[in-house]
Motif scaffolding. Sequence first.
Motif, PDB file in Angstrom:
ATOM      1  N   LYS A 196      -6.357 -31.382  14.228  1.00  0.00           N
ATOM      2  CA  LYS A 196      -5.920 -29.991  14.418  1.00  0.00           C
ATOM      3  C   LYS A 196      -4.722 -29.677  13.512  1.00  0.00           C
ATOM      4  O   LYS A 196      -3.686 -29.186  13.950  1.00  0.00           O
ATOM      5  CB  LYS A 196      -5.583 -29.738  15.895  1.00  0.00           C
ATOM      6  CG  LYS A 196      -6.755 -29.902  16.836  1.00  0.00           C
ATOM      7  CD  LYS A 196      -7.853 -28.888  16.538  1.00  0.00           C
ATOM      8  CE  LYS A 196      -8.993 -28.967  17.545  1.00  0.00           C
ATOM      9  NZ  LYS A 196      -9.872 -30.133  17.368  1.00  0.00           N
ATOM     10  N   GLN A 236     -14.264 -19.399  17.656  1.00  0.00           N
ATOM     11  CA  GLN A 236     -13.052 -20.191  17.861  1.00  0.00           C
ATOM     12  C   GLN A 236     -11.997 -19.389  18.614  1.00  0.00           C
ATOM     13  O   GLN A 236     -11.300 -19.922  19.481  1.00  0.00           O
ATOM     14  CB  GLN A 236     -12.484 -20.643  16.511  1.00  0.00           C
ATOM     15  CG  GLN A 236     -13.262 -21.756  15.841  1.00  0.00           C
ATOM     16  CD  GLN A 236     -12.587 -22.224  14.573  1.00  0.00           C
ATOM     17  OE1 GLN A 236     -11.392 -22.464  14.544  1.00  0.00           O
ATOM     18  NE2 GLN A 236     -13.347 -22.349  13.498  1.00  0.00           N
ATOM     19  N   ASP A 282     -10.621 -24.066  19.759  1.00  0.00           N
ATOM     20  CA  ASP A 282     -10.898 -24.772  18.514  1.00  0.00           C
ATOM     21  C   ASP A 282     -11.544 -26.138  18.735  1.00  0.00           C
ATOM     22  O   ASP A 282     -11.504 -27.008  17.871  1.00  0.00           O
ATOM     23  CB  ASP A 282      -9.612 -24.929  17.689  1.00  0.00           C
ATOM     24  CG  ASP A 282      -8.514 -25.659  18.457  1.00  0.00           C
ATOM     25  OD1 ASP A 282      -8.776 -26.129  19.581  1.00  0.00           O
ATOM     26  OD2 ASP A 282      -7.385 -25.750  17.922  1.00  0.00           O
ATOM     27  N   GLN A 295     -11.475 -20.984  10.210  1.00  0.00           N
ATOM     28  CA  GLN A 295     -10.049 -20.804  10.407  1.00  0.00           C
ATOM     29  C   GLN A 295      -9.372 -20.114   9.228  1.00  0.00           C
ATOM     30  O   GLN A 295      -8.208 -19.733   9.325  1.00  0.00           O
ATOM     31  CB  GLN A 295      -9.385 -22.165  10.653  1.00  0.00           C
ATOM     32  CG  GLN A 295      -9.817 -22.821  11.957  1.00  0.00           C
ATOM     33  CD  GLN A 295      -8.747 -23.723  12.517  1.00  0.00           C
ATOM     34  OE1 GLN A 295      -7.980 -24.320  11.782  1.00  0.00           O
ATOM     35  NE2 GLN A 295      -8.684 -23.827  13.835  1.00  0.00           N
TER      36      GLN A 295
END
Length: 493
Positions: free
Chosen positions: A414, A69, A74, A48
């Motif tokens: 997240k 992703q 994700d 990320q």
Amino acid sequence: MALKTLKKLDIFDRLLIAIIAAFILLKLLLMTQAGLLDDEAYYWVWGQRPQLAYFDHPALAAWLIGLTQLIFGDGILGARMSALFSFAGTSYMLWLFARRMRPVAPLRAFLVAEIALLASPTFFAWTTIVYFDHLLIFLSLAAIYNYARFLDSPTDDRTGIAALYWAAFYLGLAALTKYSALFVGLGFALVIICSPRYWPHLLRPHLYFAALLAIALQAPTLIWNLQNDFASFAFHLYDRHSGPWWQSYAAHYFIRYFLYTFILFSPFLALSLCRIRLIRAENQFTNTLAWLMLFVSGTTMAFLLSMVMTVSSHWYWTDLAYLGLIVLAPVLMGTSWLLWPHIALGLVAAVLVTINYGLLPLAAFFGVHDVETGKTYGWDQVVAAVKAAESEYQADFIGTSRFKTVAQLNYHAKRQDIFELSPQKSQFDFWQNLDALDGQNGLVLHDEQAKIDHLTGQFEQIQLVDEIDIERFGFPIYRYQLYFGTNSQPQED
């Protein structure tokens, strides 16, 4: 069409295909049902946050995780799908090896090599989860295949020269994945130096241009290290070992490492090396390949054994050394008695690993506290407890006492605003600014593997506000603690 082709195969080949299908089914179950290991979550965070390189590793595998992703989301598929792609690439490389080793019966050779890979407990796991070895294995095989084609070609053959540059390209990508890819290049160089018949290549420019290509591909890693005081190189050569790895000797490290590699790569795979004399009866490509694999495996094992006699090391660092036994399995293992116990061991291991990480840590049945497995369970419960405490105590920030716990909380909650407060250096130290927390009140998730002493010194006052006990079918699995600290006084390490 596929069904008609399958019916034409003899019963032995059909049996091998059925066994491979069983392994792949277990692989898919493990990939989709088991929670992320803490290292996998750490790499998920890297995906990320694209960088030229990272503190622990070069960047290629993390870039690939970032790409999957974007495509698959994700969640677990986005996190692990890159391992499935590289497994497909690895299987394709085994097919290419099989066609050249056994051109008359390539399918049988491929099926044996594929089973040798899948039935090795370490290779089964490493081509399923997103430790960077999954990509290292694929790219190293691609480099070795093309190096073998080059060595097996006449000196000025254009196809062979093209193979050399492809090998250098794949080697460069492998080194952009893990530093240990160096052993593939070193093994190839030793083959050239130790074999007089290859010396004419030393008088031509292609070896040197190919080497420059492989080195040029390391530009992202070199630039990142230049920008960060060579932090990654220093970590691997010195810091992670609390000093130079060559300074001391400890026999128990060597014994443990040897036993782990022998068992977890499969003793039957290791014993197939005793049949090395069978290589002589094979074609020239197979002999050339075996010679190359000998140097790649030998340099890998020589370096690592010298290191593991002085420091505690992970058994899977030897995966490049055992990779040669996978490629040469059609000759060394074939349909001999070694194949069937290897398959049996692999199936049992694959089933147990899938249950262990997807259903219940099996050590719990025996009253053993398996922290490595336990850390993958109960994160819904942890996230809910953190959210509730954050709201109740009006925390200014959230931190953890262990850097891999930051990654797991990032993945499961997240969110990317979690701070690492542990003394152990990690990639998070290059991202976060702890000075910004000065004077603030924080909620800290404490991992039972971490030490509380360092944590308590970072706040004026700190109190335990919750304990999160993770259970599975009534078995205690893992424990986390939540602390609330006031007036943060961060300690940079």
